[in-house]
Motif scaffolding. Structure first.
Motif, PDB file in Angstrom:
ATOM      1  N   ALA A 133       0.808  -1.211   0.000  1.00  0.00           N
ATOM      2  CA  ALA A 133       0.000   0.000   0.000  1.00  0.00           C
ATOM      3  C   ALA A 133       0.845   1.265   0.000  1.00  0.00           C
ATOM      4  CB  ALA A 133      -0.936   0.002   1.211  1.00  0.00           C
ATOM      5  N   ARG A 134       2.091   1.173   0.394  1.00  0.00           N
ATOM      6  CA  ARG A 134       2.925   2.384   0.520  1.00  0.00           C
ATOM      7  C   ARG A 134       3.613   2.778  -0.788  1.00  0.00           C
ATOM      8  NH1 ARG A 134       4.027   4.922   5.366  1.00  0.00           N
ATOM      9  NH2 ARG A 134       2.606   4.130   6.942  1.00  0.00           N
ATOM     10  N   TYR A 135       3.328   2.173  -1.876  1.00  0.00           N
ATOM     11  CA  TYR A 135       3.835   2.535  -3.210  1.00  0.00           C
ATOM     12  C   TYR A 135       5.319   2.911  -3.194  1.00  0.00           C
ATOM     13  CZ  TYR A 135       2.886   7.471  -1.853  1.00  0.00           C
ATOM     14  OH  TYR A 135       2.841   8.689  -1.213  1.00  0.00           O
ATOM     15  N   ASP A 136       6.118   2.210  -2.374  1.00  0.00           N
ATOM     16  CA  ASP A 136       7.534   2.545  -2.255  1.00  0.00           C
ATOM     17  C   ASP A 136       8.450   1.501  -2.884  1.00  0.00           C
ATOM     18  OD1 ASP A 136       7.155   0.512  -0.473  1.00  0.00           O
ATOM     19  OD2 ASP A 136       7.784   1.627   1.300  1.00  0.00           O
ATOM     20  N   GLN A 137       7.883   0.657  -3.719  1.00  0.00           N
ATOM     21  CA  GLN A 137       8.686  -0.357  -4.398  1.00  0.00           C
ATOM     22  C   GLN A 137       8.854  -0.053  -5.876  1.00  0.00           C
ATOM     23  OE1 GLN A 137      10.043  -2.729  -2.445  1.00  0.00           O
ATOM     24  NE2 GLN A 137       8.980  -1.702  -0.746  1.00  0.00           N
ATOM     25  N   GLY A 138       8.660   1.211  -6.228  1.00  0.00           N
ATOM     26  CA  GLY A 138       8.808   1.602  -7.625  1.00  0.00           C
ATOM     27  C   GLY A 138       7.622   1.245  -8.483  1.00  0.00           C
ATOM     28  N   LYS A 139       6.525   0.797  -7.872  1.00  0.00           N
ATOM     29  CA  LYS A 139       5.330   0.419  -8.625  1.00  0.00           C
ATOM     30  C   LYS A 139       4.135   1.227  -8.113  1.00  0.00           C
ATOM     31  CE  LYS A 139       5.556  -3.886  -7.472  1.00  0.00           C
ATOM     32  NZ  LYS A 139       5.249  -5.337  -7.376  1.00  0.00           N
ATOM     33  N   GLY A 140       3.208   1.525  -9.019  1.00  0.00           N
ATOM     34  CA  GLY A 140       1.992   2.205  -8.626  1.00  0.00           C
ATOM     35  C   GLY A 140       1.062   1.263  -7.887  1.00  0.00           C
ATOM     36  N   VAL A 141       0.188   1.816  -7.074  1.00  0.00           N
ATOM     37  CA  VAL A 141      -0.784   1.010  -6.354  1.00  0.00           C
ATOM     38  C   VAL A 141      -2.107   1.764  -6.325  1.00  0.00           C
ATOM     39  CG1 VAL A 141      -0.030   1.965  -4.136  1.00  0.00           C
ATOM     40  CG2 VAL A 141      -1.301  -0.183  -4.184  1.00  0.00           C
ATOM     41  N   SER A 142      -3.190   1.042  -6.606  1.00  0.00           N
ATOM     42  CA  SER A 142      -4.526   1.618  -6.630  1.00  0.00           C
ATOM     43  C   SER A 142      -5.197   1.390  -5.281  1.00  0.00           C
ATOM     44  CB  SER A 142      -5.347   0.975  -7.751  1.00  0.00           C
ATOM     45  OG  SER A 142      -6.589   1.620  -7.893  1.00  0.00           O
ATOM     46  N   LEU A 143      -5.696   2.485  -4.683  1.00  0.00           N
ATOM     47  CA  LEU A 143      -6.197   2.418  -3.316  1.00  0.00           C
ATOM     48  C   LEU A 143      -7.530   3.129  -3.156  1.00  0.00           C
ATOM     49  CD1 LEU A 143      -2.947   3.357  -1.347  1.00  0.00           C
ATOM     50  CD2 LEU A 143      -3.912   1.071  -1.596  1.00  0.00           C
ATOM     51  N   SER A 144      -8.291   2.659  -2.179  1.00  0.00           N
ATOM     52  CA  SER A 144      -9.493   3.343  -1.717  1.00  0.00           C
ATOM     53  C   SER A 144      -9.378   3.510  -0.205  1.00  0.00           C
ATOM     54  CB  SER A 144     -10.746   2.532  -2.030  1.00  0.00           C
ATOM     55  OG  SER A 144     -10.984   2.428  -3.400  1.00  0.00           O
ATOM     56  N   PRO A 145      -9.856   4.625   0.329  1.00  0.00           N
ATOM     57  CA  PRO A 145     -10.326   5.820  -0.378  1.00  0.00           C
ATOM     58  C   PRO A 145      -9.158   6.642  -0.896  1.00  0.00           C
ATOM     59  CG  PRO A 145     -10.419   6.200   1.970  1.00  0.00           C
ATOM     60  CD  PRO A 145      -9.980   4.777   1.794  1.00  0.00           C
ATOM     61  N   SER A 146      -9.465   7.784  -1.467  1.00  0.00           N
ATOM     62  CA  SER A 146      -8.446   8.652  -2.037  1.00  0.00           C
ATOM     63  C   SER A 146      -8.116   9.787  -1.079  1.00  0.00           C
ATOM     64  CB  SER A 146      -8.957   9.252  -3.355  1.00  0.00           C
ATOM     65  OG  SER A 146      -9.835  10.335  -3.076  1.00  0.00           O
ATOM     66  N   PRO A 147      -7.075  10.565  -1.357  1.00  0.00           N
ATOM     67  CA  PRO A 147      -6.818  11.764  -0.553  1.00  0.00           C
ATOM     68  C   PRO A 147      -7.946  12.786  -0.647  1.00  0.00           C
ATOM     69  CG  PRO A 147      -4.871  11.156  -1.796  1.00  0.00           C
ATOM     70  CD  PRO A 147      -5.994  10.304  -2.317  1.00  0.00           C
ATOM     71  N   LEU A 148      -8.804  12.616  -1.641  1.00  0.00           N
ATOM     72  CA  LEU A 148      -9.964  13.489  -1.745  1.00  0.00           C
ATOM     73  C   LEU A 148     -11.038  13.089  -0.753  1.00  0.00           C
ATOM     74  CD1 LEU A 148      -9.946  13.628  -5.621  1.00  0.00           C
ATOM     75  CD2 LEU A 148      -8.788  15.115  -3.999  1.00  0.00           C
ATOM     76  N   ALA A 149     -10.808  11.951  -0.075  1.00  0.00           N
ATOM     77  CA  ALA A 149     -11.494  11.621   1.161  1.00  0.00           C
ATOM     78  C   ALA A 149     -12.726  10.757   1.029  1.00  0.00           C
ATOM     79  CB  ALA A 149     -11.852  12.876   1.942  1.00  0.00           C
ATOM     80  N   ALA A 150     -12.818   9.782   1.931  1.00  0.00           N
ATOM     81  CA  ALA A 150     -14.070   9.076   2.162  1.00  0.00           C
ATOM     82  C   ALA A 150     -15.073  10.022   2.816  1.00  0.00           C
ATOM     83  CB  ALA A 150     -13.826   7.867   3.048  1.00  0.00           C
ATOM     84  N   HIS A 151     -14.547  10.954   3.594  1.00  0.00           N
ATOM     85  CA  HIS A 151     -15.350  12.030   4.190  1.00  0.00           C
ATOM     86  C   HIS A 151     -14.412  13.208   4.361  1.00  0.00           C
ATOM     87  CE1 HIS A 151     -16.983  13.915   8.142  1.00  0.00           C
ATOM     88  NE2 HIS A 151     -17.581  14.482   7.105  1.00  0.00           N
ATOM     89  N   ASN A 152     -14.762  14.349   3.784  1.00  0.00           N
ATOM     90  CA  ASN A 152     -13.892  15.510   3.852  1.00  0.00           C
ATOM     91  C   ASN A 152     -14.447  16.508   4.874  1.00  0.00           C
ATOM     92  OD1 ASN A 152     -12.023  17.718   2.984  1.00  0.00           O
ATOM     93  ND2 ASN A 152     -11.586  16.280   1.341  1.00  0.00           N
TER      94      ASN A 152
END
Length: 712
Positions: A392-411
């Motif tokens: 989940a930390r996208y630190d292996q040089g590869k992209g990772v698709s995640l939910s929720p987004s920084p645009l928030a499950a609740h903002n």
């Protein structure tokens, strides 16, 4: 200084105010009850004097004239048109007078019964904010205390205004004006102290919250949320403790941790609770060598109300690398859990879990996902820490698709808690994004231009479902969903719950709705002819219960409105120039009407435009970095700044260059003198290409199936 006040004739103002005060008895609001007492969670609800109404920030009213049997008779009492600018703001109501801020913190006082404006106070932010016009968009609310109205500004002032006259009482500069920062949250007045933080952690900043004396404006205390340079010492033991959770030279980036929204208060223990924002940069490897929890980012912190001394904290996302702020509203409640009465606080932060925490000790009671969550499998109740998913930390040089987004499950759009139903009502969103690491040449943000230290692609990618939104009723004791209402857009308004067992929410499609608090049945709706994201309030005036909400968008979601897609924005009529920004006030038996929904003008003809695809991507990138926050993702204007696709100015190079480099600061348009000719021409080409596509020239730009949001 820097202020203008416009008032009605004195006799008129006195007459209107007397009329309002004369009827303040319909719900037990007598002369012995003070507006200060209305801030208590058990108050009668005649006033709505603070952002969440009371210290506990529940966004709940005990008024019940409008209930499930009478809400169908709710009608428009009056409306007030507002000028271009931010209107995503919540009003307050005290003794029959509404107070609210629009645009760049312009404060209005309006008689709640008649809609008659009493005074306007303009802090003239555009004349002094300078580069910080690039970073913010206006405020989301104001506060009241003992005859004063309080508001924050984009240039960092906290202002107290005399509630009767509209004249300045005092003003404090809350941060260095040279910082890349702004105030967007509503001040909170808690126990005679005004508390305010600021936003800006997408640039170099070190977050803090400050308390001022509500009467004099004198600074009482300040609590930093992340530690500074250890070589300079620490302000207190809390910062010394926090420094042990950081690595590298984080202080050179500031660290982030802004307190830009949520603040609550327990007067019994004189404890202030506040939510802390995400770090800067987002990427854990860049700011802290990938090591440590990085306190107090993404935390709920409890401090002594008098001194600001640390009491406890709970961190929702240790070592955050996804921009999962814990700044969504904190709501206090007394719940019976496992047969015991517990004093709790509740929060539904960006990361998708609903937290119930013992507010006396800071110990986690429960946490469960209220939307699909893929970055963590659960919250370990023994440790209080999330169990992160592998990769989940996208630190292996590869992209990772995640939910929720920084645009928030609740903002920031507030949820509500009803002590009567026992449910929390969350304006939730399900939005997946793909993260990847930045280029090796990454540098911190400069000149107020965002560079978060992570690449993020959002919007529906091929084969993925589009973002969705919902109003979710959630039982915080059982941690289970009670009911759900799905919306056609993922972005929707803040929530109000009442003792009439009614829940109110506005939506982007321009419908103000009332639902049964028990089962979610829709009881009433009103076509507002405009989108809504502001939270509504309810209060008593002239012996009647009123409900007020503001329509129109602000810069609450500057870039991610593009995730609706261009066709979606056109569908809901979100053009900034024609969008109806209004104050709408409802009462049982109201008979008011609104004019038809305005239609956005077509883009002007551009006979000299020529397709040059090689310039499209550089233009799109430059536009996103320098212009997208205000003028919208993909140049699809939807908030407060004009939709440039519909403007003739980009066709005239001289005019375009003059406006972009020179700005129109009093109107909120900042200067961009650093942009060279090549970049200006690329941006200009991109705007014209997007206008050409809107006219139907599909070859002018990539199609809309491309990702709708890219943040670096």
């Amino acid at each position: 200084m820097f202020a203008k006040v416009r008032r009605l004739p004195l006799l008129t103002a006195i007459a209107v105010t007397t009329l309002a005060l004369g009827g303040c008895n319909g719900f037990g609001f007598g002369g012995a009850t003070t507006p200060e007492a209305q801030l208590q969670d058990d108050s009668n609800g005649a006033d709505w004097p603070g952002y969440g109404r009371t210290y506990g920030q529940q966004h709940y009213s005990p008024l019940h004239e409008v209930d499930q049997t009478t809400v169908h008779s709710l009608g428009l009492a009056w409306s007030m048109d507002l000028p271009l600018g931010n209107s995503a703001t919540q009003p307050i109501a005290v003794r029959g007078v509404l107070y609210f801020a629009t645009g760049l913190s312009v404060v209005h006082a309006v008689d709640a019964v008649s809609g008659k404006e009493l005074w306007v106070y303009d802090p003239e932010v555009g004349k002094v904010a300078g580069l910080n016009l690039r970073t913010g968009w206006g405020v989301r609310g104001v506060a009241w205390w003992q005859g004063k109205v309080y508001v924050g500004t984009q240039d960092g002032r906290l202002i107290a205004i005399d509630a009767k006259t509209g004249k300045l009482a005092w003003s404090q500069q809350t941060y260095d004006p040279n910082m890349a920062a702004y105030i967007s949250g509503a001040p909170r007045v808690l126990g005679g102290r005004v508390l305010i933080g600021y936003g800006g952690s997408n640039g170099v900043s070190r977050g803090y919250i400050t308390a001022y004396d509500a009467v004099s404006g004198k600074q009482l205390w300040r609590f930093y949320t992340v530690p500074g340079d250890p070589s300079k010492g620490f302000e207190n033991k809390a910062m010394e403790m926090a420094a042990r959770t950081w690595s590298g030279e984080w202080w050179k980036y500031g660290g982030g941790g802004d307190v830009w929204n949520s603040i609550a208060y327990d007067p019994a223990s004189d404890t202030v609770y506040f939510g802390v924002g995400s770090p800067y940069p987002w990427n854990h490897k860049l700011r802290s060598q990938g090591k440590g929890d990085n306190l107090f980012i993404d935390s709920i912190v409890a401090v002594d109300g008098k001194t600001g001394t640390y009491k406890w904290h709970y961190q929702t996302v240790p070592g955050d690398t996804w921009d999962f702020d814990a700044t969504m509203d904190i709501e206090l409640a007394d719940l019976k859990i496992d047969g015991k009465h517990r004093k709790v606080l509740m929060q539904a932060p960006k990361n998708g879990f609903l937290y119930v925490i013992d507010r006396e000790t800071g110990k986690l009671i429960s946490a469960e996902p209220y939307v699909p969550v893929t970055w963590a499998s659960k919250i370990d109740l023994a440790t209080g820490r999330p169990v992160e998913m592998p990769g989940a930390r996208y630190d292996q040089g590869k992209g990772v698709s995640l939910s929720p987004s920084p645009l928030a499950a609740h903002n920031w759009l507030p949820m509500a808690f009803s002590p009567k139903s026992g449910l929390v009502y969350i304006p939730a969103a399900d939005f997946k994004v793909t993260f990847s690491e930045p280029s090796p040449s990454w540098k911190p943000a400069t000149d107020r231009n965002t560079d978060a230290g992570a690449n993020m692609i959002g919007g529906p990618l091929i084969g993925e479902k589009p973002p969705t939104g919902a109003l979710i009723a959630w039982n915080p004791v059982t941690q289970k969903q009670a009911w759900r209402v799905d919306h056609p857009t993922y972005l929707n308004g803040g929530v109000l719950a009442t003792a009439g067992d009614v829940v109110f929410q506005g939506t982007i499609d321009g419908t103000f709705k009332a639902y049964s608090a028990r089962d979610g049945e829709q009881l009433w709706s009103f076509d507002t002819r405009a989108p809504m994201i502001a939270p509504p309030i309810t209060y008593e005036a002239g012996g009647k219960q009123y409900v007020t909400v503001l329509t129109g968008l602000g810069m609450a979601y500057p870039k991610n409105l593009g995730a609706l897609g261009g066709p979606g924005i056109e569908r809901w009529g979100l053009d900034p120039r024609t969008q109806a920004r209004r104050v709408l006030t409802f009462v049982i038996g109201g008979k008011g009407t609104l004019p038809p929904r305005p239609v956005a003008p077509p883009p002007p003809e551009d006979k000299t435009f020529k397709v040059e695809q090689a310039r499209f991507l550089p233009g799109a990138t430059a536009f996103n970095v320098h212009c997208g926050d205000c003028h919208g993702s993909m140049a699809v204007g939807s908030t407060q700044a004009p939709d440039l696709r519909r403007s003739p100015i980009p066709q005239d190079r001289a005019s375009f260059v003059q406006i972009v480099r020179g700005g129109i600061e009093p109107a909120g348009m900042p200067k961009f003198p650093e942009l060279d000719d090549g970049k200006l021409d690329d941006i200009r080409y991109y705007i014209r290409a997007q206008a050409a596509q809107l006219r139907g020239q599909a070859a002018a730009a990539p199609n809309r199936s491309a990702p709708s949001l890219i943040i670096k």
